[in-house]
Design a protein around this motif. Structure first.
Motif, short mmCIF file in Angstrom:
data_model
loop_
_atom_site.label_atom_id
_atom_site.label_comp_id
_atom_site.label_asym_id
_atom_site.label_seq_id
_atom_site.Cartn_x
_atom_site.Cartn_y
_atom_site.Cartn_z
N ARG A 71 0.82 -1.21 0.00
CA ARG A 71 0.00 0.00 0.00
C ARG A 71 0.86 1.26 0.00
O ARG A 71 0.63 2.18 -0.81
CB ARG A 71 -0.92 0.00 1.23
CG ARG A 71 -1.74 1.25 1.37
CD ARG A 71 -2.76 1.13 2.50
NE ARG A 71 -2.15 1.15 3.81
CZ ARG A 71 -1.84 2.28 4.48
NH1 ARG A 71 -2.07 3.45 3.93
NH2 ARG A 71 -1.30 2.21 5.68
N ILE A 72 1.85 1.31 0.89
CA ILE A 72 2.68 2.50 0.97
C ILE A 72 3.50 2.68 -0.31
O ILE A 72 3.67 3.80 -0.81
CB ILE A 72 3.61 2.42 2.19
CG1 ILE A 72 2.79 2.33 3.49
CG2 ILE A 72 4.52 3.63 2.25
CD1 ILE A 72 1.88 3.51 3.73
N THR A 73 3.99 1.57 -0.87
CA THR A 73 4.76 1.66 -2.11
C THR A 73 3.92 2.24 -3.24
O THR A 73 4.36 3.13 -3.98
CB THR A 73 5.30 0.27 -2.52
OG1 THR A 73 6.11 -0.25 -1.46
CG2 THR A 73 6.13 0.35 -3.79
N VAL A 76 3.25 6.04 -2.74
CA VAL A 76 4.37 6.89 -3.15
C VAL A 76 4.53 6.87 -4.66
O VAL A 76 4.80 7.90 -5.28
CB VAL A 76 5.67 6.44 -2.45
CG1 VAL A 76 6.84 7.30 -2.89
CG2 VAL A 76 5.51 6.50 -0.94
N LEU A 77 4.35 5.69 -5.27
CA LEU A 77 4.43 5.61 -6.72
C LEU A 77 3.33 6.44 -7.36
O LEU A 77 3.54 7.12 -8.38
CB LEU A 77 4.31 4.14 -7.16
CG LEU A 77 4.40 3.86 -8.67
CD1 LEU A 77 5.75 4.31 -9.21
CD2 LEU A 77 4.17 2.38 -8.95
N GLY A 78 2.13 6.40 -6.78
CA GLY A 78 1.04 7.23 -7.29
C GLY A 78 1.34 8.71 -7.17
O GLY A 78 1.00 9.50 -8.06
N THR A 79 1.98 9.10 -6.06
CA THR A 79 2.40 10.49 -5.91
C THR A 79 3.39 10.89 -6.99
O THR A 79 3.31 11.98 -7.56
CB THR A 79 3.03 10.71 -4.52
OG1 THR A 79 2.08 10.33 -3.51
CG2 THR A 79 3.42 12.16 -4.32
N SER A 227 13.65 7.19 -5.04
CA SER A 227 14.41 6.50 -4.00
C SER A 227 13.47 5.89 -2.97
O SER A 227 13.69 4.75 -2.51
CB SER A 227 15.37 7.50 -3.32
OG SER A 227 16.01 6.90 -2.21
N ALA A 228 12.41 6.60 -2.60
CA ALA A 228 11.45 6.08 -1.63
C ALA A 228 10.74 4.84 -2.16
O ALA A 228 10.56 3.85 -1.45
CB ALA A 228 10.44 7.16 -1.26
N VAL A 229 10.34 4.88 -3.43
CA VAL A 229 9.64 3.73 -4.03
C VAL A 229 10.56 2.51 -4.09
O VAL A 229 10.17 1.40 -3.71
CB VAL A 229 9.13 4.09 -5.44
CG1 VAL A 229 8.59 2.85 -6.14
CG2 VAL A 229 8.03 5.15 -5.35
N LEU A 230 11.79 2.71 -4.55
CA LEU A 230 12.70 1.58 -4.73
C LEU A 230 13.16 0.98 -3.41
O LEU A 230 13.52 -0.20 -3.36
CB LEU A 230 13.92 2.04 -5.54
CG LEU A 230 13.63 2.47 -6.99
CD1 LEU A 230 14.92 2.92 -7.67
CD2 LEU A 230 12.97 1.36 -7.78
N SER A 284 10.00 6.21 7.29
CA SER A 284 9.07 6.96 8.13
C SER A 284 7.63 6.79 7.68
O SER A 284 6.70 6.93 8.49
CB SER A 284 9.43 8.45 8.11
OG SER A 284 9.18 9.04 6.85
N LEU A 285 7.41 6.47 6.41
CA LEU A 285 6.06 6.22 5.92
C LEU A 285 5.60 4.80 6.21
O LEU A 285 4.44 4.56 6.57
CB LEU A 285 6.00 6.46 4.40
CG LEU A 285 6.12 7.91 3.93
CD1 LEU A 285 6.21 7.96 2.42
CD2 LEU A 285 4.95 8.74 4.42
#
Length: 414
Positions: A71-73, A76-79, A227-230, A284-285
């Motif tokens: 879900r979080i991935t 962030v990818l959607g963002t 970077s957050a997604v990967l 943190s997410l």
């Protein structure tokens, strides 16, 4: 689930009017303030049951952690996709790259408002492209909600016993506010979330007025998101292998690099900071949403005959995350105004530059360290999670659950 579906059309409409330019000028501040508040309220109505669904997908901790990581991935990818789409669509509305061009984009918030003072090719063209961008984002929102509604089947609480009673909201709120593990968890991540909000909200201004990287800030934002997604799969593996409290150390990775950027503001350092910040922001997410189901299970074990408290935990935490965003925005805006920040100017005063350095480097570092210090006293760890899971399974075996009771009634009627 029906509640989320019913909220979606109103969320889309409120988001659309956030970008609509009304024909009047006197009341535009009231117009945008009203629709922004409406959009935030509706997204909260959607977010609480959406996040609480994790508790009803599975009783297994690993399955819930995996669902949370996915879900979080995807969020962030959607963002990232939304920022790229909207940025490309509205790019043609801006004709110049004057130094007064400002963008205080909060790049991890789906409700971000882009403020640009560059000249428009034409007012009509500018209106059209922003309406098109808002319509595209609204369409994606609608498609995503339909997929959620059709692809996820809402189930009864698998842990609920036949003798359980739904806890009233205010009684449940009092119980949660007195619950030690939840308060330590909330206090810790409230500070960490505020630190991240401060760093995010001032990063673009820092790049523009302090680091001299105004032409690179869009690429830096994209670097953070990518970077957050990967890094999400890595953090999912890390918290399962070493524990969730141990994974919290990844949040502080960005601190030395951000301080390096404040002291040595050059392009190589900026991209390094963006990459490492993406790693820390991903942690943190992911971590609070992965830890919250453990808190709910621990509370259930202490109060085995109460049900319906999951949404109280989730709604309270959503409230605290919204509050942290408001705190970060309020502190930034008031402090910058106090030191003399002037929107649209090419060069800010030395006091503004110093304040941006504090907001990007010093304050987030202090808040993160304080939040991690509180997390040390958080009592739930890998061992206690296993004990809680075993105790809940024994409770289900010794008492008939509501789900099993319903299945037996259906089989009897057949």
């Amino acid at each position: 689930m029906p509640w989320m579906l019913s909220c979606t059309p109103f969320i889309i409409v409120s988001y659309f009017f956030l970008w609509y330019l009304p024909p009047f000028t006197a009341g535009r501040v009231v117009w945008y303030l009203a629709f922004y508040c409406l959009f935030q309220a509706l997204t909260t109505f959607f977010l609480v049951p959406y996040c609480a669904l994790t508790m009803f997908l599975s009783t297994d901790e690993k399955d819930r952690d995996s669902a949370t990581a996915y879900r979080i991935t995807v969020e962030v990818l959607g963002t990232l996709i939304g920022a790229a789409l909207q940025g490309q669509i509205v790019a043609s509305a801006h004709a110049s790259d004057h130094c007064s061009q400002n963008s205080t984009v909060s790049f991890l918030n789906s409700s971000n408002l882009q403020q640009n003072s560059s000249s428009f090719l034409s007012l009509a063209h500018g209106r059209n492209v922003y309406m098109i961008a808002a319509g595209v984002i609204g369409g994606i929102y609608l498609v995503s909600t339909v997929i959620l509604f059709l692809g996820v089947k809402e189930k009864d609480d698998p842990y609920a016993l036949s003798s359980d009673k739904t806890v009233p909201f205010f009684k449940g709120l009092r119980l949660t506010m007195k619950y030690g593990p939840y308060m330590k968890f909330t206090a810790s991540f409230l500070l960490i979330s505020t630190a991240v909000q401060l760093e995010q909200g001032n990063f673009v201004l820092f790049c523009t007025h302090t680091a001299g990287l105004r032409s690179h800030f869009q690429n830096l934002v994209m670097t953070i998101l990518v970077s957050a997604v990967l890094s999400m799969p890595f953090w999912q593996w890390f918290l399962q292998r070493f524990g969730k409290k141990e994974a919290a150390c990844g949040i502080c990775w960005m601190i030395p690099f951000v301080i390096m950027l404040v002291t040595i503001p050059n392009l190589i350092v900026a991209y390094t900071v963006a990459f490492v910040s993406g790693l820390s922001i991903a942690a943190s997410l992911l971590l609070p949403w992965a830890m919250l189901p453990d808190v709910v299970d621990h509370f259930r074990l202490q109060n085995p005959h109460l049900t319906g408290h999951e949404t109280i935990f989730y709604s309270s935490y959503v409230f605290f995350t919204k509050m942290s965003a408001g705190i970060g925005l309020g502190i930034s805006a008031s402090s910058l105004e106090f030191v003399g920040y002037e929107s649209g100017t090419c060069r800010q005063s030395d006091s503004v530059v110093a304040m941006l350095k504090v907001f990007v480097g010093g304050v987030p570092a202090g808040l993160i360290f304080l939040g991690l210090f509180i997390l040390i006293f958080y009592p739930i760890n890998k061992r206690s999670q296993k004990e809680t899971k075993l105790a809940l399974e024994m409770l289900r075996q010794s008492h008939p659950s509501t789900e099993n009771l319903n299945e037996n009634e259906e089989n009897t009627s057949v």
